[in-house]
Design a protein around this motif. Structure first.
Motif, mmCIF file in Angstrom:
data_model
loop_
_atom_site.group_PDB
_atom_site.id
_atom_site.type_symbol
_atom_site.label_atom_id
_atom_site.label_comp_id
_atom_site.label_asym_id
_atom_site.label_seq_id
_atom_site.Cartn_x
_atom_site.Cartn_y
_atom_site.Cartn_z
ATOM 1 N N ILE A 18 0.964 -1.277 0.031
ATOM 2 C CA ILE A 18 0.092 0.013 -0.017
ATOM 3 C C ILE A 18 0.935 1.378 -0.158
ATOM 4 O O ILE A 18 0.881 2.110 -0.739
ATOM 5 C CB ILE A 18 -1.010 -0.026 1.336
ATOM 6 N N ALA A 19 2.068 1.291 1.030
ATOM 7 C CA ALA A 19 2.764 2.407 0.881
ATOM 8 C C ALA A 19 3.555 2.712 -0.391
ATOM 9 O O ALA A 19 3.453 3.885 -0.844
ATOM 10 C CB ALA A 19 4.007 2.297 1.956
ATOM 11 N N LEU A 20 3.997 1.723 -0.990
ATOM 12 C CA LEU A 20 4.564 1.849 -2.384
ATOM 13 C C LEU A 20 3.583 2.550 -3.361
ATOM 14 O O LEU A 20 3.960 3.531 -4.149
ATOM 15 C CB LEU A 20 5.258 0.665 -2.705
ATOM 16 N N GLU A 197 -10.874 0.112 2.805
ATOM 17 C CA GLU A 197 -10.894 -0.904 1.484
ATOM 18 C C GLU A 197 -11.391 -0.517 0.531
ATOM 19 O O GLU A 197 -11.359 -1.164 -0.448
ATOM 20 C CB GLU A 197 -11.946 -2.087 2.156
ATOM 21 N N LYS A 198 -12.158 0.671 0.430
ATOM 22 C CA LYS A 198 -12.599 1.263 -0.753
ATOM 23 C C LYS A 198 -11.484 2.046 -1.470
ATOM 24 O O LYS A 198 -11.667 2.272 -2.725
ATOM 25 C CB LYS A 198 -13.832 2.162 -0.425
ATOM 26 N N ARG A 199 -10.234 2.503 -0.790
ATOM 27 C CA ARG A 199 -9.385 3.250 -1.424
ATOM 28 C C ARG A 199 -8.631 2.029 -2.487
ATOM 29 O O ARG A 199 -8.362 1.048 -2.129
ATOM 30 C CB ARG A 199 -8.381 3.562 -0.267
ATOM 31 N N GLU A 200 -7.942 2.669 -3.506
ATOM 32 C CA GLU A 200 -7.449 1.942 -4.604
ATOM 33 C C GLU A 200 -6.172 0.979 -4.066
ATOM 34 O O GLU A 200 -6.309 -0.088 -4.311
ATOM 35 C CB GLU A 200 -7.016 2.733 -5.716
ATOM 36 N N SER A 201 -5.544 1.627 -3.280
ATOM 37 C CA SER A 201 -4.148 0.950 -2.811
ATOM 38 C C SER A 201 -4.738 -0.227 -1.686
ATOM 39 O O SER A 201 -4.056 -1.288 -1.572
ATOM 40 C CB SER A 201 -3.254 1.894 -2.085
ATOM 41 N N ALA A 203 -8.028 -1.504 -1.998
ATOM 42 C CA ALA A 203 -8.809 -2.671 -2.958
ATOM 43 C C ALA A 203 -7.923 -3.512 -3.847
ATOM 44 O O ALA A 203 -8.180 -4.716 -4.079
ATOM 45 C CB ALA A 203 -9.688 -1.755 -3.830
ATOM 46 N N ASN A 204 -6.541 -3.023 -4.266
ATOM 47 C CA ASN A 204 -5.803 -3.876 -5.032
ATOM 48 C C ASN A 204 -4.890 -4.785 -4.346
ATOM 49 O O ASN A 204 -3.835 -5.240 -4.857
ATOM 50 C CB ASN A 204 -5.318 -3.278 -6.356
ATOM 51 N N THR A 205 -4.950 -4.713 -3.052
ATOM 52 C CA THR A 205 -4.053 -5.441 -2.400
ATOM 53 C C THR A 205 -4.747 -6.351 -1.308
ATOM 54 O O THR A 205 -4.289 -6.703 -0.148
ATOM 55 C CB THR A 205 -2.958 -4.457 -1.456
ATOM 56 N N VAL A 206 -6.001 -6.817 -1.578
ATOM 57 C CA VAL A 206 -6.919 -7.652 -0.514
ATOM 58 C C VAL A 206 -6.132 -9.086 -0.373
ATOM 59 O O VAL A 206 -5.618 -9.479 -1.475
ATOM 60 C CB VAL A 206 -8.000 -7.768 -1.142
ATOM 61 N N PRO A 207 -5.906 -9.576 0.905
ATOM 62 C CA PRO A 207 -5.058 -10.666 1.246
ATOM 63 C C PRO A 207 -5.964 -11.648 0.580
ATOM 64 O O PRO A 207 -7.132 -11.641 0.849
ATOM 65 C CB PRO A 207 -4.887 -10.628 2.750
ATOM 66 N N SER A 208 -5.409 -12.720 0.422
ATOM 67 C CA SER A 208 -6.023 -14.143 -0.052
ATOM 68 C C SER A 208 -5.010 -15.352 0.495
ATOM 69 O O SER A 208 -3.851 -15.199 0.976
ATOM 70 C CB SER A 208 -5.879 -14.261 -1.317
ATOM 71 N N PRO A 209 -5.768 -16.465 1.004
ATOM 72 C CA PRO A 209 -5.056 -17.591 1.600
ATOM 73 C C PRO A 209 -3.846 -18.145 0.576
ATOM 74 O O PRO A 209 -3.999 -17.837 -0.558
ATOM 75 C CB PRO A 209 -6.096 -18.766 1.811
ATOM 76 N N GLN A 210 -2.917 -18.807 1.200
ATOM 77 C CA GLN A 210 -1.980 -19.486 0.312
ATOM 78 C C GLN A 210 -1.730 -20.917 0.781
ATOM 79 O O GLN A 210 -2.442 -21.434 1.763
ATOM 80 C CB GLN A 210 -0.365 -18.596 0.495
ATOM 81 N N THR A 211 -1.145 -21.736 -0.209
ATOM 82 C CA THR A 211 -1.038 -23.282 0.140
ATOM 83 C C THR A 211 0.330 -23.343 0.384
ATOM 84 O O THR A 211 1.316 -23.098 -0.611
ATOM 85 C CB THR A 211 -1.432 -23.991 -1.271
ATOM 86 N N MET A 212 0.577 -24.046 1.723
ATOM 87 C CA MET A 212 1.872 -24.132 2.151
ATOM 88 C C MET A 212 2.256 -25.628 1.616
ATOM 89 O O MET A 212 1.368 -26.595 2.069
ATOM 90 C CB MET A 212 1.938 -24.166 3.508
#
Ligand SMILES: N[C@@H](CCC(=O)N[C@@H](CS(=O)(=O)O)C(=O)NCC(=O)O)C(=O)O
Length: 217
Positions: A18-20, A197-201, A203-212
């Motif tokens: 988000i910061a970048l 969460e409505k802010r673009e930075s 909205a386009n960094t919403v986390p999602s699960p990962q497979t370990m």
């Protein structure tokens, strides 16, 4: 300009992503699973953790920057405008205090997450309860700060580090602890999070699960 080693669920990496974006700094996202044997993090971070920010122009892995709160501090020094820190000293320090609590909630959630991955007979209920107490205490503190805020954001009327930390921990809860019903307990915190969460930075960094792939506990 930079490569950012990140992971899809990482709340710590999300702050940096988000910061970048908010600072308009170009970067390439290198998404990986830090728990898998294929992770690149040990090449750059002796602590083997992501996020890791790698200056592309550097010729030494030792130029890498790691620990999300330090990466954000580093970005504020190297790329001061637009700033993600409030102007007054006291507000700057408060923003960092909010980040301490939000990161601490994430730390406790990660510890509880992996405790739950141990064989049932190896899981420690007191340890799990201790971590979840930290989560509850941190959310209570965050909720109070949000309720007492004067403007749209946590500190004044512009986005700061405090909002990045708050949005990231709340987003992490939504993806890793969907049944943890903090929204009912803290409706104002929910409204504040939905605004972020409505802010673009965000909205386009919403986390999602990962497979370990590899067993780690
Ligand atoms: N304090 C660190 C925490 C970073 C962290 O724990 N990262 C995790 C991944 S995630 O939880 O953010 O998805 C990691 O790399 N863990 C690997 C390890 O601890 O060996 C920060 O703020 O950057």
């Amino acid at each position: 300009m930079y490569i950012l080693i990140s992971a899809t669920p990482s709340p710590y990496a999300r702050k940096v992503r988000i910061a970048l974006q908010e600072k308009g700094i170009p970067f390439t996202l290198q998404t990986e699973v830090p728990w898998d044997s294929t992770t690149q993090t040990p090449q750059y971070n002796p602590l083997e953790k992501l996020p890791v920010l790698i200056p592309v122009c550097s010729n030494s892995p030792d130029d890498a920057v790691y620990e999300s709160h330090f990466i954000l501090e580093w970005l504020e020094v190297k790329h001061p405008s637009p700033s993600l820190l409030p102007s007054s000293v006291d507000d700057k320090l408060f923003a960092k205090k909010v980040e301490v609590v939000c990161d601490g909630v994430c730390d406790a959630l990660v510890l509880a997450l992996f405790e739950n991955q141990r064989e049932p007979e190896k899981q420690s209920a007191p340890w799990e309860a201790r971590q979840m107490r930290k989560v509850a205490g941190g959310l209570k503190a965050l909720s109070t700060w949000v309720s007492n805020r004067k403007g749209q954001f946590l500190i004044g009327d512009s986005l700061t580090l405090a909002d990045l930390a708050a949005g990231s921990v709340l987003g992490y809860l939504a993806v890793r602890w969907p049944d943890y019903d903090w929204q009912t307990t803290y409706p104002e915190l929910k409204g504040y999070w939905q605004m972020l969460e409505k802010r673009e930075s965000f909205a386009n960094t919403v986390p999602s699960p990962q497979t370990m792939k590899d067993k780690i506990v």
